[in-house]
Design an enzyme around this catalytic site. Structure first.
Site, PDB file in Angstrom:
ATOM      1  CG  ASN A   5      -1.635   1.355   1.374  1.00  0.00           C
ATOM      2  OD1 ASN A   5      -2.635   1.581   0.716  1.00  0.00           O
ATOM      3  ND2 ASN A   5      -1.126   2.244   2.215  1.00  0.00           N
ATOM      4  CD  GLU A   6      -1.402   5.563   0.230  1.00  0.00           C
ATOM      5  OE1 GLU A   6      -0.780   6.074   1.197  1.00  0.00           O
ATOM      6  OE2 GLU A   6      -2.564   5.895  -0.062  1.00  0.00           O
ATOM      7  CG  ASP A   7       5.334   0.405   0.580  1.00  0.00           C
ATOM      8  OD1 ASP A   7       4.632   1.115   1.325  1.00  0.00           O
ATOM      9  OD2 ASP A   7       5.744  -0.721   0.910  1.00  0.00           O
TER      10      ASP A   7
END
Length: 851
Positions: free
Chosen positions: A430-432
């Protein structure tokens, strides 16, 4: 005596005690499985961290070492070759000792551990089991110190979390508290066997015609056995059976199914679940058996060029049906996972299903969810987008031991989850990738050498594009793997490829939510708006001693909102759209929820318009952040910690109905000539219909408009027959905004559109209001009729009403939000008997006009 030819399973769930390492007194645990906070709460050693600001008073818990112990009996094991101790989940740095022998050191919360204790166990006698849990916070910081060259950048929580394979939200998030748990958080059990089925799995191939399927059943076998019998049944009736000789610890058989009963997402069909059973035999004797529930379905992610738009589609197709995935994001339903019971999981997913939602995304900062979560999704027909557990950080993949642990974690959890028909995609994080962009970390998409990625300042790429790629390719080759969420195109904000997280409402540029039509993407896997929870939920976390904090802007209420800048952002969006006051509290709760409902329903309405059929799947999904909370809090959730739906839940439910009407006011400007600054403005009403039905229908469209001040009808037109094309949106009509007499005042015009079938039954309705509402001169009705008929409330009005909702202490309604205009009756049906329950009607009406 048990039949020693068969595997025996013994749960170790009794007699557990715990203590802090420096203490001497052992105390009984609150339950099992458990964690230290639950146990301390039972013995009143800590205050409830969900109340007041008590979270601050329990931070010491996460910095201590905790011991757990019990004793267990082992039956006569002389006839068994193996005695194995199983730990389904240890949180997180754990050392296990049996009968004085150290048998295990574990450092990953997500890896189930199996330890052969045949040589240390005492059969027919008491055996001691002790587990030491060291502080994940302290050990994580020590690991962080060892790698000063790594860029420890992240959003949310303490940077040391990046080095620790523990649920990342335990370190605190912008919707949740910092509560560093420890303990045996999943079951502990013993097994005795000579041979066992260590894994039962399968691949399914469904013919393009859907009239046949082959289930290739597979079993990994440990120990000495000769044969596996595979059986496929449905509703207790045998469908196919086949036997297979074991070769090299592996058996396989193909079970062909003619005219299979297919598994569909909710509202598209039923959810039949076959049972696949494998029985392990040696010389005709049964040694072990294992079974899995199987949903036969064909699923894929379709990414192809669009007819008249850049980029590619990103949509899910189930059994040849393109699905618009309206749904939500899921976070863990509690900070203390062991106390979430089976029924609560089912209740949550029923809320999802009953809200017309097709998909839930299991977010990457929580946990690989409990089996019951996925079982419920299978039964209810909810598609699952499954993240791997990485979120908002630059993980130090240069550490080889961490890479090894992550690979083991991925293998274990994909094996555990891969039989569920609900899971249709795995995503790496998630969103890395978004964080990488924000921090300017190195990323060259043309570089295809994984080893070289480890030498950059973004080594986490190795996890998502090497480790997880290899694991999913081997274990779930038929399920789509996505590098991350969001991911696609030139960067994560590319709206033309892959998925996006649309946070330019609330975060980012803080756009007006009326602009959601300009903020679309191929698949919007996150977006949201905050709102207060139910007033009863706020009252639940403020104790009697803190009752003077029971108002909207108190320190305690602000403490129960972890979002940075929430005070100005929530106030800003309210000020932009509503005339409001923060007192009394119930009124403020209502207006924040109404604003959230308007915001989110706008997104669903305009993005669903972009689902226009084959080759025109411009937007194919919208997953709101978020469905649930992990504690009582003000957040983006559309139902609060106690499963109390906010108004937005009902608004989203209405906008994900099988057929909806959409409407938009478009202001068109024409400059009078090239020299003047004078502009002629006109308002055009655009009206469309969106259908998830799989067949075309005909309907009759009728539109009315009313003056919000007088309630007079100013427009009434039958637009005749309209064609509602299956599984897409269709633009229907546009017309000039009606005038109030000869006055052109858009802020006074409320428009209601109705779609009826050919027999006159209402299929859909939508009421469109001028915006912003703070400029609308709303009036109290002079004739408001509220009638109770059986277990329903029926409402009629002589003035347009915005945001009508019913309030009752112990009753929920199937629908509990409506905009109502004259000349119609709107019915609110209760889920249970109303009895003599008092029901209040609330609607948006600022006090300014009463003064």
């Amino acid at each position: 005596m048990p039949d020693i030819s068969k595997r025996v399973v013994i749960q170790i769930d009794e007699g557990w005690q715990f203590r802090e390492a420096s203490e001497t007194e052992w105390l009984p645990v609150a339950q099992f499985p458990t964690n230290v906070h639950l146990d301390l709460l039972r013995h009143k050693k800590i205050p409830d961290p969900f109340l007041d600001k008590n979270e601050l008073l329990v931070q010491w818990v996460g910095e201590k070492t905790w011991l757990y112990r019990t004793e267990f009996d082992v039956p006569d094991a002389s006839g068994y070759e193996k005695v194995v101790l199983n730990f389904d989940g240890l949180d997180t740095f754990a050392t296990v000792v049996v009968n004085g022998h150290e048998i295990l050191k574990s450092n990953n919360m997500f890896i189930p551990q199996r330890v052969d204790i045949t040589k240390v166990v005492k059969a027919g006698d008491k055996n001691s089991l002790e587990i030491t849990f060291d502080s994940a916070l302290i050990l994580g910081k020590k690991i962080q110190e060892q790698y000063p060259d790594h860029k420890w950048v992240l959003w949310n929580g303490d940077a040391s979390r990046l080095a620790v394979r523990k649920a990342q939200y335990h370190y605190g998030w912008d919707w949740g508290p910092t509560l560093m748990t420890a303990g045996p958080w999943r079951p502990v059990w013993l097994e005795l066997y000579n041979a066992k089925i260590s894994d039962l799995y399968f691949t399914i191939n469904v013919a393009d015609s859907l009239d046949s399927a082959s289930v290739v059943a597979k079993a990994d076998v440990e120990g000495s056995a000769t044969e596996v019998i595979f059986e496929l049944s449905l509703n207790g009736k045998l469908v196919q059976q086949s036997s297979s000789k074991i070769n090299g610890g592996y058996a396989q058989a193909t079970l062909d199914v003619s005219q299979p009963e297919l598994w569909y997402p909710t509202s598209y069909g039923s959810q039949p679940l076959y049972e696949l059973k494998a029985t392990l035999l040696q010389g005709g004797s049964e040694l072990d058996a294992s079974s899995k529930r199987v949903g036969i379905r064909k699923a894929r992610v379709v990414q192809r060029e669009l007819n008249d738009a850049p980029g590619t589609s990103f949509f899910f197709e189930i059994n040849n049906i393109p699905i618009f995935c309206g749904g939500s994001n899921w976070i863990p339903a509690d900070n203390f996972i062991p106390r979430i019971g089976k029924q609560k999981y089912y209740d949550w997913l029923k809320i999802v299903r009953d809200g017309n939602q097709a998909m839930v995304r299991v977010w990457g900062g929580g946990i690989y969810e409990e089996d019951v979560f996925y079982d419920a999704a299978d039964e209810l027909g909810i598609l699952i987008w499954q993240d791997f557990m990485f979120a908002c950080g630059n993980y130090p993949a240069k550490i080889s031991s961490l890479r090894d642990s992550i690979k083991e974690e991925a293998i274990a959890n994909v094996k555990r989850l891969r039989h569920h028909p609900s899971i249709v995609i795995y995503a790496g994080n998630n969103e890395d990738y978004s964080l990488r962009e924000s921090e300017g970390l190195t990323y060259d998409p043309e570089n295809k050498d994984p080893d070289s990625w480890l030498e950059t300042d973004f080594p986490a790429r190795y996890i998502y594009e090497k480790i997880l790629v290899d694991v999913t390719k081997e274990l779930v080759p038929d399920t789509y793997y996505h590098f991350g969420s969001p991911y696609g195109g030139e960067d994560t904000s590319d709206t033309t490829v892959g998925d996006i997280h649309q946070w330019n409402v609330w975060h980012g540029s803080q756009e007006r939510y009326q602009n959601y039509d300009k903020l679309s993407g191929r698949f919007v896997s996150e977006f949201g708006m905050e709102a207060f929870p139910d007033a009863k939920t706020i009252e639940s976390y403020i104790t009697e001693e803190s009752r003077d904090e029971l108002y909207a802007q108190s320190q305690t209420v602000d403490f129960h909102n972890k979002a940075d800048g929430h005070e100005k952002r929530l106030a800003g969006y309210l000020a932009e759209n509503f005339d409001f006051s923060t007192r009394p509290l119930k009124d403020y709760v209502y207006v924040t929820q109404l604003m959230q409902a308007d915001c989110l329903s706008t997104a669903y309405r305009v993005w669903r318009r972009n689902w226009k059929g084959p080759g025109r799947e411009y937007t194919a999904g919208a997953l709101v952040w978020q469905i649930n909370d992990c504690w009582p809090v003000t957040s983006w959730a559309i139902a609060d910690y106690y499963l109390r739906p906010k108004l937005s839940y009902y608004a989203i439910k209405q906008h994900l109905a099988p057929v909806i009407i959409g409407m938009k006011r478009e202001v068109r400007e024409t400059r009078r000539d090239k020299y003047t600054s004078l502009v002629d403005r006109s308002v055009v009403v655009e009206l469309w219909v969106s259908s998830f039905l799989l067949n075309d229908i005909e309907g009759k469209l009728h539109v009315k408009a009313f003056d919000v001040i007088t309630g007079n009808k100013i427009y009434d037109k039958d637009h005749g027959l309209v064609q509602v094309t299956s599984n897409r949106s269709t633009d229907l009509v546009e017309f000039g905004l009606p005038k109030v007499s000869d006055v052109e005042d858009p802020s006074r015009v409320v428009i209601a559109a109705y779609l009826f079938d050919l027999e006159g039954k209402q299929i859909a309705r939508y009421v469109n209001w001028p915006e912003p509402l703070k400029y609308v001169k709303l009036q109290h009705p002079t004739d408001l009729r509220v009638d109770r008929v059986d277990d329903s409330i029926r409402i009629q009005t002589d003035r347009p009403l915005k945001g009508v909702t019913l309030e009752a202490n112990d009753v929920e309604f199937e629908e509990n939000l409506a905009d109502i205009v004259p000349e119609e009756t709107v019915t609110f049906k209760a889920k249970e008997s109303l009895g003599d329950q008092k029901v209040d009607v609330r609607f948006y009406k600022p006090d300014r006009h009463d003064k």
